[in-house]
Design a protein around this motif. Sequence first.
Motif, PDB file in Angstrom:
ATOM      1  N   LEU A 150      18.443  11.831  -6.352  1.00  0.00           N
ATOM      2  CA  LEU A 150      17.857  10.742  -7.145  1.00  0.00           C
ATOM      3  C   LEU A 150      16.471  10.376  -6.632  1.00  0.00           C
ATOM      4  CD1 LEU A 150      18.554   8.804  -9.464  1.00  0.00           C
ATOM      5  CD2 LEU A 150      19.367   7.189  -7.744  1.00  0.00           C
ATOM      6  N   SER A 151      16.352  10.285  -5.323  1.00  0.00           N
ATOM      7  CA  SER A 151      15.062   9.919  -4.729  1.00  0.00           C
ATOM      8  C   SER A 151      13.996  10.969  -5.044  1.00  0.00           C
ATOM      9  CB  SER A 151      15.236   9.766  -3.215  1.00  0.00           C
ATOM     10  OG  SER A 151      14.015   9.459  -2.605  1.00  0.00           O
ATOM     11  N   LEU A 162      12.986  10.870  -8.791  1.00  0.00           N
ATOM     12  CA  LEU A 162      12.213   9.713  -9.247  1.00  0.00           C
ATOM     13  C   LEU A 162      10.903   9.527  -8.483  1.00  0.00           C
ATOM     14  CD1 LEU A 162      15.042   7.058  -9.723  1.00  0.00           C
ATOM     15  CD2 LEU A 162      13.809   8.292 -11.494  1.00  0.00           C
ATOM     16  N   THR A 167       7.608   9.483 -10.619  1.00  0.00           N
ATOM     17  CA  THR A 167       7.608   8.299 -11.493  1.00  0.00           C
ATOM     18  C   THR A 167       7.334   7.053 -10.674  1.00  0.00           C
ATOM     19  OG1 THR A 167       9.290   9.383 -12.824  1.00  0.00           O
ATOM     20  CG2 THR A 167       8.927   7.043 -13.231  1.00  0.00           C
ATOM     21  N   ALA A 168       7.967   6.953  -9.518  1.00  0.00           N
ATOM     22  CA  ALA A 168       7.784   5.779  -8.655  1.00  0.00           C
ATOM     23  C   ALA A 168       6.334   5.678  -8.198  1.00  0.00           C
ATOM     24  CB  ALA A 168       8.713   5.862  -7.457  1.00  0.00           C
ATOM     25  N   LYS A 195       4.231   4.382 -11.110  1.00  0.00           N
ATOM     26  CA  LYS A 195       4.520   2.964 -11.364  1.00  0.00           C
ATOM     27  C   LYS A 195       3.895   2.080 -10.293  1.00  0.00           C
ATOM     28  CE  LYS A 195       7.554   3.260 -14.825  1.00  0.00           C
ATOM     29  NZ  LYS A 195       7.479   2.599 -16.101  1.00  0.00           N
ATOM     30  N   GLU A 196       3.885   2.588  -9.068  1.00  0.00           N
ATOM     31  CA  GLU A 196       3.325   1.796  -7.976  1.00  0.00           C
ATOM     32  C   GLU A 196       1.829   1.590  -8.183  1.00  0.00           C
ATOM     33  OE1 GLU A 196       3.823   3.367  -4.051  1.00  0.00           O
ATOM     34  OE2 GLU A 196       2.723   1.696  -3.175  1.00  0.00           O
ATOM     35  N   ALA A 228       1.363  -0.945 -11.025  1.00  0.00           N
ATOM     36  CA  ALA A 228       1.719  -2.309 -10.606  1.00  0.00           C
ATOM     37  C   ALA A 228       0.681  -2.859  -9.641  1.00  0.00           C
ATOM     38  CB  ALA A 228       3.102  -2.308  -9.954  1.00  0.00           C
ATOM     39  N   ARG A 229       0.187  -2.001  -8.767  1.00  0.00           N
ATOM     40  CA  ARG A 229      -0.814  -2.441  -7.803  1.00  0.00           C
ATOM     41  C   ARG A 229      -2.081  -2.870  -8.514  1.00  0.00           C
ATOM     42  NH1 ARG A 229      -2.012   2.167  -4.089  1.00  0.00           N
ATOM     43  NH2 ARG A 229      -3.574   2.705  -5.634  1.00  0.00           N
ATOM     44  N   TRP A 243      -2.143  -8.155   1.177  1.00  0.00           N
ATOM     45  CA  TRP A 243      -3.336  -7.788   0.411  1.00  0.00           C
ATOM     46  C   TRP A 243      -4.197  -9.042   0.336  1.00  0.00           C
ATOM     47  CZ3 TRP A 243      -0.311  -5.146  -4.121  1.00  0.00           C
ATOM     48  CH2 TRP A 243      -0.099  -3.796  -3.784  1.00  0.00           C
ATOM     49  N   PRO A 292       1.396 -11.213  -0.131  1.00  0.00           N
ATOM     50  CA  PRO A 292       2.177 -10.630   0.963  1.00  0.00           C
ATOM     51  C   PRO A 292       2.850  -9.338   0.501  1.00  0.00           C
ATOM     52  CG  PRO A 292       2.688 -12.964   0.671  1.00  0.00           C
ATOM     53  CD  PRO A 292       1.900 -12.539  -0.519  1.00  0.00           C
ATOM     54  N   ARG A 293       2.807  -8.305   1.341  1.00  0.00           N
ATOM     55  CA  ARG A 293       3.411  -7.021   0.988  1.00  0.00           C
ATOM     56  C   ARG A 293       4.615  -6.697   1.852  1.00  0.00           C
ATOM     57  NH1 ARG A 293       4.100  -6.347  -2.567  1.00  0.00           N
ATOM     58  NH2 ARG A 293       4.460  -4.108  -2.455  1.00  0.00           N
ATOM     59  N   LYS A 294       4.579  -7.155   3.082  1.00  0.00           N
ATOM     60  CA  LYS A 294       5.721  -6.898   3.964  1.00  0.00           C
ATOM     61  C   LYS A 294       5.822  -8.068   4.935  1.00  0.00           C
ATOM     62  CE  LYS A 294       7.159  -3.907   7.789  1.00  0.00           C
ATOM     63  NZ  LYS A 294       6.830  -4.809   8.885  1.00  0.00           N
ATOM     64  N   VAL A 295       6.965  -8.755   4.877  1.00  0.00           N
ATOM     65  CA  VAL A 295       7.206  -9.885   5.783  1.00  0.00           C
ATOM     66  C   VAL A 295       8.647  -9.780   6.257  1.00  0.00           C
ATOM     67  CG1 VAL A 295       7.318 -12.390   6.019  1.00  0.00           C
ATOM     68  CG2 VAL A 295       5.553 -11.375   4.582  1.00  0.00           C
ATOM     69  N   LYS A 323       5.947 -15.693   3.075  1.00  0.00           N
ATOM     70  CA  LYS A 323       5.765 -14.796   1.938  1.00  0.00           C
ATOM     71  C   LYS A 323       5.848 -15.515   0.598  1.00  0.00           C
ATOM     72  CE  LYS A 323      10.500 -12.942   1.608  1.00  0.00           C
ATOM     73  NZ  LYS A 323      11.094 -13.157   2.931  1.00  0.00           N
ATOM     74  N   ARG A 368      11.849   0.919  -6.657  1.00  0.00           N
ATOM     75  CA  ARG A 368      10.551   1.608  -6.549  1.00  0.00           C
ATOM     76  C   ARG A 368      10.025   2.002  -7.925  1.00  0.00           C
ATOM     77  NH1 ARG A 368      12.498   5.626  -2.434  1.00  0.00           N
ATOM     78  NH2 ARG A 368      12.933   4.190  -0.733  1.00  0.00           N
ATOM     79  N   PRO A 398       7.923  -1.936  -8.378  1.00  0.00           N
ATOM     80  CA  PRO A 398       7.423  -1.357  -7.124  1.00  0.00           C
ATOM     81  C   PRO A 398       6.836  -2.368  -6.149  1.00  0.00           C
ATOM     82  CG  PRO A 398       6.239  -0.453  -9.031  1.00  0.00           C
ATOM     83  CD  PRO A 398       7.208  -1.432  -9.550  1.00  0.00           C
ATOM     84  N   MET A 422       9.208  -6.913  -2.535  1.00  0.00           N
ATOM     85  CA  MET A 422       9.317  -6.687  -1.083  1.00  0.00           C
ATOM     86  C   MET A 422      10.791  -6.481  -0.731  1.00  0.00           C
ATOM     87  SD  MET A 422       6.561  -9.151   0.771  1.00  0.00           S
ATOM     88  CE  MET A 422       6.861 -10.627  -0.173  1.00  0.00           C
TER      89      MET A 422
END
Lengths: 180, 146
Positions: free
Chosen positions: A23-24, A27, A30-31, A34-35, A38-39, A90, A104-107, A118, B28, B32, B35
């Motif tokens: 699956l990973s 996809l 596509t992921a 999409k990233e 979205a970004r 960011w 915030p992207r990672k907290v 966050k 994802r 995406p 968090m």
Amino acid sequence: MSLNRWMKSGVVTAVCAVLLFALSAGLRSTAAEKEILAREQMFGTMLPADSYEELPYEGDDAGIRAVYRAGEGRIIEVETDGYVDSIVLWVAVDADGTIKGIAPRKVSETMGLGGRVKNDTGFLSQFLGKKTSVTVGQNIDALTGATVSSKAVARAINAARAVVTGEDTESGASEWEEGE
Amino acid sequence: MSKKSGLHIQTCLAAVLGAYCLIGILLRVIAPLVMYPEPDLPMMTAISLVAMLIEAFTGREKFHNPLLCAVFSFLTFGLFLWGAGFVSGIRAAALTGLFGCLVFVVTGLMFDGMAQRAEAVKGTKGALLVNAFVIYLASQVLSGLI
């Protein structure tokens, strides 16, 4: 009997692992698309521009993970050490060094304490519109019970500003390639 | 050894970790920028605890072979997190598996003690939930100290 149960569970585990791999892999593309979409959508809300091209960063600040051109300004992906783990943000900075947006992207901070950095809009909105360095306890109020995390965010914001203004040479003044 | 009728601990772990990985893969694509919690110490502790709670509430085995627990949890954490793209490369997967195995075994030792006491007294299974939550909070504190 007990070993049989382990073996049956092992087979179930192996099948699930194969399915996850498949699956990973299936996809992945596509992921990735999409990233990017979205970004750019998120960047558009932080600092509107026609495009967001990633620029090479050759400065000394190891915390700067990526820099994107956003018109005359920049959107910087910056990492800093929090209380539990690193914090990634960011930060949108205008050409004159004004903070225009924070995402915030990672907290990974402690739930209910530092973790609030966050999504506490009151805390994060303090940084917006700032044209000078930010310091917790001076022009920024820390989150209650989360001083370390709050200071980490402030450090990240200052590092991001420094990429655009180049004012803090100790934290790593940026060196743009010729023509930037 | 008494006959066990509930879910096996390894099945519970595979189910919980599999759900975590599956949600991560799907997010994802669907969202995406969300968090999603990374597979760090608190997250692995939470996954282990949820698996143990499921086993406890569906019919717990009185004895868990520690060696088999270690081997299977190593393989489960390593393969699932590698397959889901949380780590890349076999070396990282092995290290992650080792870390996950350690977390699972240590959490299991703490949980087993509580579960045995809960079994001895009627109506105290709810205490397992509270104790599991406390172990999770402790893992967050430990994560900050490391």
